[in-house]
Structures are given as C-alpha cells and as structure tokens.
Scaffold this motif. Structure first.
Motif, short mmCIF file in Angstrom:
data_model
loop_
_atom_site.label_atom_id
_atom_site.label_comp_id
_atom_site.label_asym_id
_atom_site.label_seq_id
_atom_site.Cartn_x
_atom_site.Cartn_y
_atom_site.Cartn_z
N ALA A 175 -7.41 0.86 -4.46
CA ALA A 175 -7.75 -0.33 -3.70
C ALA A 175 -7.26 -1.57 -4.45
O ALA A 175 -7.38 -1.65 -5.67
N VAL A 176 -6.71 -2.51 -3.69
CA VAL A 176 -6.18 -3.74 -4.28
C VAL A 176 -6.59 -4.92 -3.39
O VAL A 176 -6.50 -4.84 -2.17
N SER A 177 -7.02 -5.99 -4.02
CA SER A 177 -7.36 -7.20 -3.26
C SER A 177 -6.40 -8.33 -3.61
O SER A 177 -5.91 -8.45 -4.74
N SER A 178 -6.14 -9.17 -2.59
CA SER A 178 -5.25 -10.31 -2.77
C SER A 178 -5.59 -11.36 -1.71
O SER A 178 -6.23 -11.05 -0.70
N PRO A 179 -5.15 -12.59 -1.91
CA PRO A 179 -5.44 -13.64 -0.92
C PRO A 179 -4.86 -13.32 0.45
O PRO A 179 -5.46 -13.64 1.48
N VAL A 215 -8.05 -6.57 1.50
CA VAL A 215 -8.27 -5.41 0.63
C VAL A 215 -7.49 -4.26 1.24
O VAL A 215 -7.76 -3.84 2.37
N SER A 216 -6.51 -3.76 0.50
CA SER A 216 -5.70 -2.63 0.97
C SER A 216 -6.09 -1.39 0.20
O SER A 216 -6.27 -1.43 -1.03
N VAL A 217 -6.23 -0.28 0.93
CA VAL A 217 -6.73 0.96 0.33
C VAL A 217 -5.80 2.12 0.67
O VAL A 217 -5.37 2.26 1.82
N PHE A 218 -5.50 2.94 -0.34
CA PHE A 218 -4.79 4.21 -0.11
C PHE A 218 -5.74 5.35 -0.47
O PHE A 218 -6.39 5.31 -1.52
N LEU A 233 -0.78 -4.84 0.23
CA LEU A 233 -0.14 -3.66 0.83
C LEU A 233 1.02 -3.17 -0.02
O LEU A 233 1.17 -1.96 -0.27
N GLU A 234 1.84 -4.09 -0.48
CA GLU A 234 2.97 -3.72 -1.33
C GLU A 234 2.49 -3.15 -2.67
O GLU A 234 3.04 -2.19 -3.20
#
Length: 251
Positions: free
Chosen positions: A200-204, A132-135, A210-211
């Motif tokens: 926020a974005v989630s990915s495997p 989970v990437s968050v800005f 991040l991108e």
C-alpha cells in the motif's frame, strides 16, 4: 590464516543439501570462486541447482564468481535456487520514527500469520494524501493446467527486509510526493485465495501512488530473496519469478 564461514541454505538448496546451516573453514582471504568450489566439494549435488551467478548484500554490489578476494571474517554465505553465492556481513536494524508526526514512514513486515488488507491500507492513510493505492497478491488454484493446493514461502528475513527497505528508498527518489509505504509479505503456507503479499502506498494524487505500487511489486519480485513453493496434488515445484535477475543471468 583461516576462519569459519556460516553457510545458510534456503528453499530447494536446503532440500538437496539436507540441512539449513553449516560452518566451513576457509582462508581468511578467499575468492568467491574458491568458496563455490568448497561448497561443491562438500555438496556435489549443488552443481545441478545453482547458476554461475552471485551478488553481495554487504557491499550492495553484484559480485560474479571470480578470483576477486573477499574478506571472509564474520561473513555468511547464502544459497537459494538459481541465485549462486550471496554474501552478507551485516544485519538489518529496523528503524523507528515518531508516530505522533505524519512524517513519511515505511512499514515492512514478513510474517507467518494471515495478512490483513485493512491493516496494511490503514497504515498509509494520511490527512495530507488523497490517494491510497493497494496491490494484493493471492494464491490461485491452478498453474498450467495443474491443480494448485497451496503455496509455501520462505525467506532470509533480515536480507529480504533490507532489500525491501532499498525499494522504499528508490520509490521516494522517483516519486518525492509519496507519503507512506507498507509492504507485508506472508511466509509459510498460503491457502488458495489468501494474500501472500500486500503493498500500500499513499500520495497526494493517484498517479504517483499507482505507479509506485507497480514499481514496488515488480522490483520486489525481481530482487528480494523470497522463494515460492507451489504444491500440486501429487508433486511440487519451486517457482522463480521471471523478473529475478538470477533467473536470467548466464542464460
């Protein structure tokens, strides 16, 4: 044959025009240039704050000021700093999905209340994802040597939500493994250190999320009609993002 067109003013445009909304009567078929000339006739000061640029939300294409005819029936014209004319003939219908399934979801919200990092990040958590990437974009206390008291944001909400939804679609095309996307933006006053936007974005795997987060914030700054007012100790300034296409057009 003529019809009425609603003109909505935002940010510095609203300040200079002295109103938020008005109705103009124009020909049923009118060019964007004719619309612009009519607005300038009614509000001569508008020539000092609008670039000769425009775009169309309803057609999802950029529409320069020209002699091209536009069907004006049921249309709205939006004016914001350095944006030119912006046409919209549709409104956003917020979609919903079955929350019992872990299918990809987009969570888009513009609100005046304080944003919560925990709330936004929890929206995108998935058992299928390891990242989970968050800005978080916050209000800083200075700008070019000036003391910043706070920021104020305003937006044409339905259009901003529609543009953010387009960003989410683009993200899923570029990174098909992305699971959930959340974009929350605060409107109104945002005090020092508080968040104005959280993405926020989630990915495997981490690389994709991040991108995708970087793409989301950069594209949001470039294309979404949200205006920022920076309040200093004895003055204020409407700020434009360097990424905005309207900030660079005709320059």
């Amino acid at each position: 044959m003529s019809c009425q067109v609603s003109v909505l003013y935002f940010a510095r445009s609203a300040e200079l025009a002295g109103l938020r909304c008005e109705t103009l009567r124009v020909p049923r078929q009118v060019t964007s240039l004719q619309l612009w000339e009519e607005i300038v006739r009614v509000h001569p000061r508008s020539t000092c704050f609008l670039e000769i640029s425009s775009w169309s939300c309803s057609l999802e294409t950029r529409l320069p000021l020209s002699h091209q005819l536009v069907e004006a029936e049921s249309a709205r014209v939006l004016l914001g700093p350095d944006m030119g004319l912006q046409f919209s003939s549709s409104t956003l219908t917020v979609f919903s999905m079955d929350e019992s399934e872990d299918v990809p979801k987009d969570f888009i919200k513009l609100k005046s209340e304080k944003l919560s990092v925990d709330e936004v990040s929890e929206l995108v958590v998935s058992p299928y994802c390891g990242a989970v990437s968050v800005f978080i974009g916050t209000t800083r206390n200075n700008f070019e040597g000036k003391k910043v008291i706070h920021l104020e944001y305003e937006a044409y909400t339905s259009m901003a939500e529609s543009e953010i939804k387009k960003i989410c679609r683009d993200v899923r095309q570029k990174w098909p493994t992305i699971k959930h996307i959340a974009v929350h933006h605060r409107l109104g006053v945002v005090p020092i250190t508080e968040a104005s936007v959280i993405i926020a974005v989630s990915s495997p795997h981490r690389a994709e999320s991040l991108e995708a987060v970087t793409y989301c914030i950069n594209t949001l700054k470039a294309s979404v009609p949200i205006w920022k007012k920076e309040i200093y100790e004895d003055e204020y300034s409407w700020k434009e993002n360097k990424e905005c296409f309207w900030a660079n057009s005709e320059k």
